[in-house]
Design a protein around this motif. Structure first.
Motif, PDB file in Angstrom:
ATOM      1  N   ALA A 147      34.577  87.481  47.649  1.00  0.00           N
ATOM      2  CA  ALA A 147      36.636  87.787  47.020  1.00  0.00           C
ATOM      3  C   ALA A 147      36.698  86.627  47.054  1.00  0.00           C
ATOM      4  CB  ALA A 147      36.708  89.143  47.470  1.00  0.00           C
ATOM      5  N   LEU A 148      36.684  86.083  48.173  1.00  0.00           N
ATOM      6  CA  LEU A 148      37.967  84.771  48.759  1.00  0.00           C
ATOM      7  C   LEU A 148      37.442  83.422  47.886  1.00  0.00           C
ATOM      8  CD1 LEU A 148      39.634  83.187  50.079  1.00  0.00           C
ATOM      9  CD2 LEU A 148      38.289  82.886  51.801  1.00  0.00           C
ATOM     10  N   LYS A 149      36.155  82.793  47.656  1.00  0.00           N
ATOM     11  CA  LYS A 149      36.397  82.158  46.968  1.00  0.00           C
ATOM     12  C   LYS A 149      36.486  82.475  45.761  1.00  0.00           C
ATOM     13  CE  LYS A 149      32.521  80.161  49.277  1.00  0.00           C
ATOM     14  NZ  LYS A 149      30.916  79.660  49.602  1.00  0.00           N
ATOM     15  N   ALA A 150      35.736  83.720  44.636  1.00  0.00           N
ATOM     16  CA  ALA A 150      36.085  83.863  43.295  1.00  0.00           C
ATOM     17  C   ALA A 150      38.130  83.433  43.367  1.00  0.00           C
ATOM     18  CB  ALA A 150      35.976  85.888  42.503  1.00  0.00           C
ATOM     19  N   TYR A 151      39.219  84.750  44.091  1.00  0.00           N
ATOM     20  CA  TYR A 151      40.679  84.482  44.050  1.00  0.00           C
ATOM     21  C   TYR A 151      40.598  83.200  43.977  1.00  0.00           C
ATOM     22  CZ  TYR A 151      44.620  86.144  44.501  1.00  0.00           C
ATOM     23  OH  TYR A 151      45.906  86.410  44.315  1.00  0.00           O
ATOM     24  N   GLY A 152      40.694  82.177  44.863  1.00  0.00           N
ATOM     25  CA  GLY A 152      40.213  80.522  45.028  1.00  0.00           C
ATOM     26  C   GLY A 152      41.081  79.441  43.991  1.00  0.00           C
ATOM     27  N   ALA A 153      38.920  80.222  43.954  1.00  0.00           N
ATOM     28  CA  ALA A 153      38.824  79.438  42.035  1.00  0.00           C
ATOM     29  C   ALA A 153      40.341  79.216  41.261  1.00  0.00           C
ATOM     30  CB  ALA A 153      37.466  80.086  41.130  1.00  0.00           C
ATOM     31  N   SER A 154      40.475  81.597  41.330  1.00  0.00           N
ATOM     32  CA  SER A 154      41.510  80.893  40.111  1.00  0.00           C
ATOM     33  C   SER A 154      42.651  80.661  40.650  1.00  0.00           C
ATOM     34  CB  SER A 154      41.666  83.045  40.373  1.00  0.00           C
ATOM     35  OG  SER A 154      40.800  83.438  39.429  1.00  0.00           O
ATOM     36  N   CYS A 155      42.908  80.486  41.364  1.00  0.00           N
ATOM     37  CA  CYS A 155      44.550  80.343  42.307  1.00  0.00           C
ATOM     38  C   CYS A 155      44.630  78.649  41.841  1.00  0.00           C
ATOM     39  CB  CYS A 155      44.747  79.834  43.556  1.00  0.00           C
ATOM     40  SG  CYS A 155      44.904  81.778  44.578  1.00  0.00           S
ATOM     41  N   THR A 213      47.038  88.909  38.214  1.00  0.00           N
ATOM     42  CA  THR A 213      47.087  89.724  37.535  1.00  0.00           C
ATOM     43  C   THR A 213      46.104  89.222  36.379  1.00  0.00           C
ATOM     44  OG1 THR A 213      49.837  90.310  36.723  1.00  0.00           O
ATOM     45  CG2 THR A 213      48.855  90.477  34.786  1.00  0.00           C
ATOM     46  N   TYR A 214      46.090  87.601  36.046  1.00  0.00           N
ATOM     47  CA  TYR A 214      44.868  87.337  34.828  1.00  0.00           C
ATOM     48  C   TYR A 214      44.019  86.598  35.317  1.00  0.00           C
ATOM     49  CZ  TYR A 214      48.930  86.159  31.875  1.00  0.00           C
ATOM     50  OH  TYR A 214      49.757  86.042  30.965  1.00  0.00           O
ATOM     51  N   HIS A 215      43.289  87.154  36.550  1.00  0.00           N
ATOM     52  CA  HIS A 215      42.396  87.068  37.633  1.00  0.00           C
ATOM     53  C   HIS A 215      41.724  88.248  36.841  1.00  0.00           C
ATOM     54  CE1 HIS A 215      39.001  86.530  40.723  1.00  0.00           C
ATOM     55  NE2 HIS A 215      39.498  87.936  41.186  1.00  0.00           N
ATOM     56  N   GLU A 216      41.726  89.564  37.051  1.00  0.00           N
ATOM     57  CA  GLU A 216      41.119  90.594  36.643  1.00  0.00           C
ATOM     58  C   GLU A 216      41.545  90.586  35.306  1.00  0.00           C
ATOM     59  OE1 GLU A 216      44.184  93.348  37.140  1.00  0.00           O
ATOM     60  OE2 GLU A 216      43.914  93.410  39.767  1.00  0.00           O
ATOM     61  N   ARG A 217      41.565  89.419  34.646  1.00  0.00           N
ATOM     62  CA  ARG A 217      41.319  89.434  33.272  1.00  0.00           C
ATOM     63  C   ARG A 217      40.206  88.789  32.651  1.00  0.00           C
ATOM     64  NH1 ARG A 217      47.261  88.635  30.126  1.00  0.00           N
ATOM     65  NH2 ARG A 217      48.114  90.447  31.508  1.00  0.00           N
ATOM     66  N   GLY A 218      39.103  87.812  33.595  1.00  0.00           N
ATOM     67  CA  GLY A 218      38.084  87.041  33.531  1.00  0.00           C
ATOM     68  C   GLY A 218      39.463  85.367  32.612  1.00  0.00           C
ATOM     69  N   ASP A 219      37.517  84.923  31.632  1.00  0.00           N
ATOM     70  CA  ASP A 219      37.996  84.447  31.287  1.00  0.00           C
ATOM     71  C   ASP A 219      39.060  84.201  30.485  1.00  0.00           C
ATOM     72  OD1 ASP A 219      36.840  81.700  30.509  1.00  0.00           O
ATOM     73  OD2 ASP A 219      35.910  81.515  28.874  1.00  0.00           O
ATOM     74  N   ALA A 220      39.184  85.355  29.877  1.00  0.00           N
ATOM     75  CA  ALA A 220      40.726  85.043  29.263  1.00  0.00           C
ATOM     76  C   ALA A 220      41.874  84.903  30.075  1.00  0.00           C
ATOM     77  CB  ALA A 220      40.829  85.829  28.189  1.00  0.00           C
ATOM     78  N   GLY A 221      41.660  84.941  30.623  1.00  0.00           N
ATOM     79  CA  GLY A 221      42.959  85.122  31.797  1.00  0.00           C
ATOM     80  C   GLY A 221      42.850  83.832  32.409  1.00  0.00           C
ATOM     81  N   ARG A 222      41.816  83.111  32.724  1.00  0.00           N
ATOM     82  CA  ARG A 222      41.665  81.634  33.553  1.00  0.00           C
ATOM     83  C   ARG A 222      42.461  80.615  32.183  1.00  0.00           C
ATOM     84  NH1 ARG A 222      38.915  77.436  31.936  1.00  0.00           N
ATOM     85  NH2 ARG A 222      37.986  78.754  30.076  1.00  0.00           N
ATOM     86  N   LYS A 223      41.921  81.076  31.160  1.00  0.00           N
ATOM     87  CA  LYS A 223      42.767  80.173  29.668  1.00  0.00           C
ATOM     88  C   LYS A 223      44.070  80.238  29.707  1.00  0.00           C
ATOM     89  CE  LYS A 223      38.070  80.214  27.603  1.00  0.00           C
ATOM     90  NZ  LYS A 223      37.590  80.081  25.944  1.00  0.00           N
ATOM     91  N   GLN A 224      44.539  81.521  29.518  1.00  0.00           N
ATOM     92  CA  GLN A 224      46.126  81.730  29.765  1.00  0.00           C
ATOM     93  C   GLN A 224      47.089  80.907  30.714  1.00  0.00           C
ATOM     94  OE1 GLN A 224      45.364  86.076  29.229  1.00  0.00           O
ATOM     95  NE2 GLN A 224      46.411  86.325  27.269  1.00  0.00           N
ATOM     96  N   MET A 225      46.725  81.157  32.157  1.00  0.00           N
ATOM     97  CA  MET A 225      46.447  80.633  32.716  1.00  0.00           C
ATOM     98  C   MET A 225      46.916  78.647  32.897  1.00  0.00           C
ATOM     99  SD  MET A 225      45.861  82.381  36.507  1.00  0.00           S
ATOM    100  CE  MET A 225      44.105  82.354  36.613  1.00  0.00           C
TER     101      MET A 225
END
Length: 172
Positions: free
Chosen positions: A122-130, A28-40
């Protein structure tokens, strides 16, 4: 006659339920970009402070930063991520690098996409979000115990993740 003492064990949440919750949180928050990262990270910070309060309630106060870092790597990590940190490095000037070679929340990630290159990207981007939520947990825990710091996560070597802790006021 029934005993009136309360049980001393902590209530447990199913590990599978927690894994699914975290998968959905990251998606959910990965799709929100930088704002999602800050919220996580903010959510992780709140969780980290609450966990630190719970896990240190009945222990003596820590007097040195090395005690806090060792508590993080040995006990806290074991309770939260179900294993100890695989490697801890420091430059003895306020920078610590924690390496987990099979990080619990990334070990089941796989590449997906129409081509191998797109899948790996996609794996690298999602892994970074994790890494954002656990970075917040670590920072919240350390903050609660009196160590102001920044925490960054690097998921370049999935399923392994490297967390870098830079204590405020460090010379490196």
């Amino acid at each position: 006659m029934a005993s009136t003492t309360a049980p001393t064990t902590r209530p447990m949440v199913s590990e599978a339920s927690m894994d699914f919750l975290l998968i959905e949180l990251v998606r959910t928050y990965h799709e929100r970009g930088d704002a999602g990262r800050k919220q996580m990270e903010a959510m992780g910070f709140q969780v980290g402070t609450q966990l630190a309060e719970r896990y240190t309630r009945d222990r003596a106060r820590f007097t040195e930063q090395t005690e806090i870092i060792l508590f993080l790597c040995k006990e806290f990590w074991l309770d939260v991520f179900k294993k100890r940190v695989d490697n801890l490095k420091t430059n003895n000037r306020g920078v610590y690098v924690l390496q987990d070679n099979a990080f619990r929340w990334t070990r089941n990630l796989h590449a997906w996409g129409p081509t191998d290159a797109e899948g790996e990207a996609a794996l690298k981007a999602y892994g970074a979000s994790c890494t954002h939520f656990p970075c917040g947990i670590i920072r919240g825990m350390l903050s609660h115990l009196g160590l102001a710091c920044t925490v960054t996560g690097d998921a370049a070597g999935l399923p392994g993740v490297t967390f870098t802790l830079r204590l405020k006021g460090s010379t490196a």
